[in-house]
Write an enzyme that holds these catalytic residues in place. Structure first.
Site, PDB file in Angstrom:
ATOM      1  N   ASP A  55      44.703 -36.946 -45.606  1.00  0.00           N
ATOM      2  CA  ASP A  55      43.469 -37.219 -46.379  1.00  0.00           C
ATOM      3  C   ASP A  55      42.256 -37.644 -45.538  1.00  0.00           C
ATOM      4  O   ASP A  55      42.247 -38.222 -44.644  1.00  0.00           O
ATOM      5  CB  ASP A  55      43.885 -38.578 -47.208  1.00  0.00           C
ATOM      6  CG  ASP A  55      42.671 -38.985 -48.332  1.00  0.00           C
ATOM      7  OD1 ASP A  55      41.458 -38.401 -48.125  1.00  0.00           O
ATOM      8  OD2 ASP A  55      42.933 -39.678 -49.105  1.00  0.00           O
ATOM      9  N   ASN A  81      37.099 -26.092 -44.783  1.00  0.00           N
ATOM     10  CA  ASN A  81      36.700 -25.643 -46.162  1.00  0.00           C
ATOM     11  C   ASN A  81      36.574 -26.971 -47.086  1.00  0.00           C
ATOM     12  O   ASN A  81      35.803 -26.820 -48.085  1.00  0.00           O
ATOM     13  CB  ASN A  81      37.971 -24.762 -46.522  1.00  0.00           C
ATOM     14  CG  ASN A  81      37.773 -24.238 -48.158  1.00  0.00           C
ATOM     15  OD1 ASN A  81      37.079 -23.943 -48.710  1.00  0.00           O
ATOM     16  ND2 ASN A  81      38.679 -25.227 -48.735  1.00  0.00           N
ATOM     17  N   TYR A 152      25.545 -34.984 -50.917  1.00  0.00           N
ATOM     18  CA  TYR A 152      26.257 -33.553 -50.812  1.00  0.00           C
ATOM     19  C   TYR A 152      25.226 -32.880 -50.041  1.00  0.00           C
ATOM     20  O   TYR A 152      25.714 -32.118 -48.892  1.00  0.00           O
ATOM     21  CB  TYR A 152      26.346 -33.019 -52.075  1.00  0.00           C
ATOM     22  CG  TYR A 152      27.218 -31.711 -52.068  1.00  0.00           C
ATOM     23  CD1 TYR A 152      28.615 -31.649 -51.841  1.00  0.00           C
ATOM     24  CD2 TYR A 152      26.648 -30.705 -52.268  1.00  0.00           C
ATOM     25  CE1 TYR A 152      29.369 -30.324 -51.651  1.00  0.00           C
ATOM     26  CE2 TYR A 152      27.042 -29.343 -52.087  1.00  0.00           C
ATOM     27  CZ  TYR A 152      28.399 -29.186 -52.056  1.00  0.00           C
ATOM     28  OH  TYR A 152      29.058 -28.104 -51.497  1.00  0.00           O
ATOM     29  N   LYS A 156      26.124 -31.065 -46.051  1.00  0.00           N
ATOM     30  CA  LYS A 156      26.324 -29.595 -46.054  1.00  0.00           C
ATOM     31  C   LYS A 156      25.068 -29.274 -44.939  1.00  0.00           C
ATOM     32  O   LYS A 156      25.346 -28.059 -44.096  1.00  0.00           O
ATOM     33  CB  LYS A 156      26.084 -28.796 -47.341  1.00  0.00           C
ATOM     34  CG  LYS A 156      26.959 -29.186 -48.300  1.00  0.00           C
ATOM     35  CD  LYS A 156      28.599 -28.630 -47.579  1.00  0.00           C
ATOM     36  CE  LYS A 156      29.580 -28.968 -48.299  1.00  0.00           C
ATOM     37  NZ  LYS A 156      31.019 -28.546 -47.467  1.00  0.00           N
TER      38      LYS A 156
HETATM   39  N1  LIG Z   1      32.342 -24.060 -55.722  1.00  0.00           N
HETATM   40  C1  LIG Z   1      31.098 -23.836 -55.244  1.00  0.00           C
HETATM   41  O1  LIG Z   1      30.417 -23.304 -55.988  1.00  0.00           O
HETATM   42  C2  LIG Z   1      30.722 -24.046 -53.846  1.00  0.00           C
HETATM   43  C3  LIG Z   1      29.482 -23.762 -53.684  1.00  0.00           C
HETATM   44  C4  LIG Z   1      29.173 -24.055 -52.283  1.00  0.00           C
HETATM   45  C5  LIG Z   1      29.808 -24.901 -51.384  1.00  0.00           C
HETATM   46  N2  LIG Z   1      31.208 -24.849 -51.788  1.00  0.00           N
HETATM   47  C6  LIG Z   1      31.790 -25.542 -50.740  1.00  0.00           C
HETATM   48  O2  LIG Z   1      33.207 -24.738 -50.563  1.00  0.00           O
HETATM   49  C7  LIG Z   1      33.998 -25.585 -50.105  1.00  0.00           C
HETATM   50  C8  LIG Z   1      35.298 -25.348 -51.201  1.00  0.00           C
HETATM   51  O3  LIG Z   1      34.943 -25.815 -52.394  1.00  0.00           O
HETATM   52  P1  LIG Z   1      35.935 -25.447 -53.590  1.00  0.00           P
HETATM   53  O4  LIG Z   1      34.859 -24.662 -54.658  1.00  0.00           O
HETATM   54  O5  LIG Z   1      36.852 -24.486 -53.366  1.00  0.00           O
HETATM   55  O6  LIG Z   1      36.370 -26.814 -53.897  1.00  0.00           O
HETATM   56  P2  LIG Z   1      37.612 -27.264 -54.914  1.00  0.00           P
HETATM   57  O7  LIG Z   1      38.121 -26.181 -55.673  1.00  0.00           O
HETATM   58  O8  LIG Z   1      37.208 -28.734 -55.444  1.00  0.00           O
HETATM   59  O9  LIG Z   1      38.693 -27.557 -53.707  1.00  0.00           O
HETATM   60  C9  LIG Z   1      38.417 -28.439 -52.644  1.00  0.00           C
HETATM   61  C10 LIG Z   1      39.555 -28.617 -51.588  1.00  0.00           C
HETATM   62  O10 LIG Z   1      39.274 -29.654 -50.940  1.00  0.00           O
HETATM   63  C11 LIG Z   1      40.324 -30.644 -50.825  1.00  0.00           C
HETATM   64  N3  LIG Z   1      40.025 -32.000 -50.358  1.00  0.00           N
HETATM   65  C12 LIG Z   1      39.165 -32.570 -51.223  1.00  0.00           C
HETATM   66  N4  LIG Z   1      38.998 -33.773 -50.904  1.00  0.00           N
HETATM   67  C13 LIG Z   1      39.923 -33.953 -49.851  1.00  0.00           C
HETATM   68  C14 LIG Z   1      40.354 -35.014 -48.949  1.00  0.00           C
HETATM   69  N5  LIG Z   1      39.904 -36.385 -49.116  1.00  0.00           N
HETATM   70  N6  LIG Z   1      41.320 -34.960 -48.141  1.00  0.00           N
HETATM   71  C15 LIG Z   1      41.815 -33.464 -47.956  1.00  0.00           C
HETATM   72  N7  LIG Z   1      41.540 -32.680 -48.768  1.00  0.00           N
HETATM   73  C16 LIG Z   1      40.546 -32.782 -49.644  1.00  0.00           C
HETATM   74  C17 LIG Z   1      41.053 -30.282 -52.317  1.00  0.00           C
HETATM   75  O11 LIG Z   1      42.084 -31.099 -52.471  1.00  0.00           O
HETATM   76  P3  LIG Z   1      42.803 -31.594 -53.713  1.00  0.00           P
HETATM   77  O12 LIG Z   1      43.149 -29.980 -54.327  1.00  0.00           O
HETATM   78  O13 LIG Z   1      43.780 -32.357 -53.323  1.00  0.00           O
HETATM   79  O14 LIG Z   1      41.663 -32.163 -54.535  1.00  0.00           O
HETATM   80  C18 LIG Z   1      40.911 -28.907 -52.432  1.00  0.00           C
HETATM   81  O15 LIG Z   1      41.923 -28.163 -51.656  1.00  0.00           O
HETATM   82  C19 LIG Z   1      33.813 -26.924 -50.188  1.00  0.00           C
HETATM   83  O16 LIG Z   1      33.342 -27.154 -48.627  1.00  0.00           O
HETATM   84  C20 LIG Z   1      32.428 -26.896 -51.050  1.00  0.00           C
HETATM   85  O17 LIG Z   1      31.457 -27.877 -50.797  1.00  0.00           O
HETATM   86  C21 LIG Z   1      31.547 -24.513 -52.996  1.00  0.00           C
END
Ligand SMILES: NC(=O)c1ccc[n+]([C@@H]2O[C@H](COP(=O)([O-])OP(=O)(O)OC[C@H]3O[C@@H](n4cnc5c(N)ncnc54)[C@H](OP(=O)(O)O)[C@@H]3O)[C@@H](O)[C@H]2O)c1
Length: 255
Positions: A55, A81, A152, A156
């Site tokens: 975690d 990521n 947030y 970033k």
């Molecule tokens: N989606 C967007 O539009 C967007 C836009 C800009 C930037 N981003 C960035 O892209 C990255 C991936 O985002 P995503 O959209 O794929 O998010 P997501 O679908 O919410 O997936 C996030 C991942 O991070 C893991 N995670 C969260 N908290 C954690 C913790 N405390 N310990 C270990 N693992 C943890 C989650 O695990 P669980 O599945 O167990 O929760 C999941 O595998 C992030 O850094 C986000 O800020 C995303």
């Protein structure tokens, strides 16, 4: 074949990136927050080069995670990521930090310091990092009223500045930050307007491609195009202040 470690590979962009890289025959080390969440890795797990558990909101678990990765061997690339978005409150961690800071900033910092140095580092940023500019005085939200969106954005900005710091001080490593766009994951939500595939192909390309355009350092990328990051992210004075703050908060010096 390159070996790549991807944090947060149970869902969203991390899982998709892992699937593409494994499909192309690369060795991928997967990561889940807990043993239970590792169940979400499904059919990726048996073909992975390893599955590590921890975690990222806990400094102790993050350190153990780095140990697990190092036991597997040196990574050619690490994609930082995993992340959290709008926390309804400061959500103080067991270590006393704001959860957004702990997961999005302190964990990638700690893993960077503790994992045997790879050839390439990629940090997931966001276009929202531009709104994170400002003072580092209350980086851990102990004095300010909680503002989830600002926290947030600041987190970033931190990882963008971290990526560009390492590009400056570690000339033997390719270090870049990526804005994946607004994409439909658990975090992005169903209304997201950007293409999911374009959201992960930049980080997979930066991790393994030998193209001249991909083997560079110090970039902030969106859809395989370099974009200007927030000025603070590339300001050496801000970078140095940030590294000092993160060393003080974690007790681990990176540089
Ligand atoms: N989606 C967007 O539009 C967007 C836009 C800009 C930037 N981003 C960035 O892209 C990255 C991936 O985002 P995503 O959209 O794929 O998010 P997501 O679908 O919410 O997936 C996030 C991942 O991070 C893991 N995670 C969260 N908290 C954690 C913790 N405390 N310990 C270990 N693992 C943890 C989650 O695990 P669980 O599945 O167990 O929760 C999941 O595998 C992030 O850094 C986000 O800020 C995303």
């Amino acid at each position: 074949m390159p070996r790549i470690f991807i944090t947060g590979s149970t869902d969203g962009l991390g899982r998709a990136a892992a699937g593409v890289l494994m499909g192309d025959g690369h060795e991928v080390v997967l990561h889940a927050r807990t043993r239970e969440r590792a169940g979400a890795l499904g059919d990726l797990a048996p073909d992975a080069a390893g599955v590590v558990i921890g975690d990222l909101s806990s400094a102790a678990e993050t350190q153990q995670l780095a140990d697990q990765v190092n036991q597997i061997g040196r990574m050619d690339a690490v994609i930082h990521n995993a992340g959290v978005y709008l926390e309804p409150s400061r959500s103080t961690t067991a270590d006393g930090h704001a959860k957004t800071l702990a997961v999005n900033t302190l964990a990638p910092y700690l893993l960077t310091a503790l994992i045997d140095r790879p050839g390439r580092l990629i940090y997931l940023s966001s276009g929202l990092h531009h709104a994170g500019a400002g003072s580092l005085r209350d980086i851990d939200w102990t004095g300010r009223s909680w503002d989830a969106g600002q926290a947030y954005a600041e987190s970033k900005l931190h990882v963008t500045a971290l990526a560009l710091t390492l590009a400056r001080v570690w000339p033997d490593v390719l270090s870049n930050a990526v804005d994946p766009g607004w994409v439909p994951t658990k975090m992005g939500g169903a209304a997201a307007t950007d293409d999911l595939e374009m959201g992960y192909l930049t980080q997979t390309w930066l991790a393994v491609s030998n193209d001249a355009t991909a083997t560079v350092s110090g970039g902030y990328w969106y859809h395989r195009q370099r974009q200007p990051p927030a000025p603070q992210a590339r300001d050496p004075a801000f970078q140095d202040q940030l590294m000092d703050r993160l060393a003080a908060l974690t007790g681990v010096a990176l540089l």
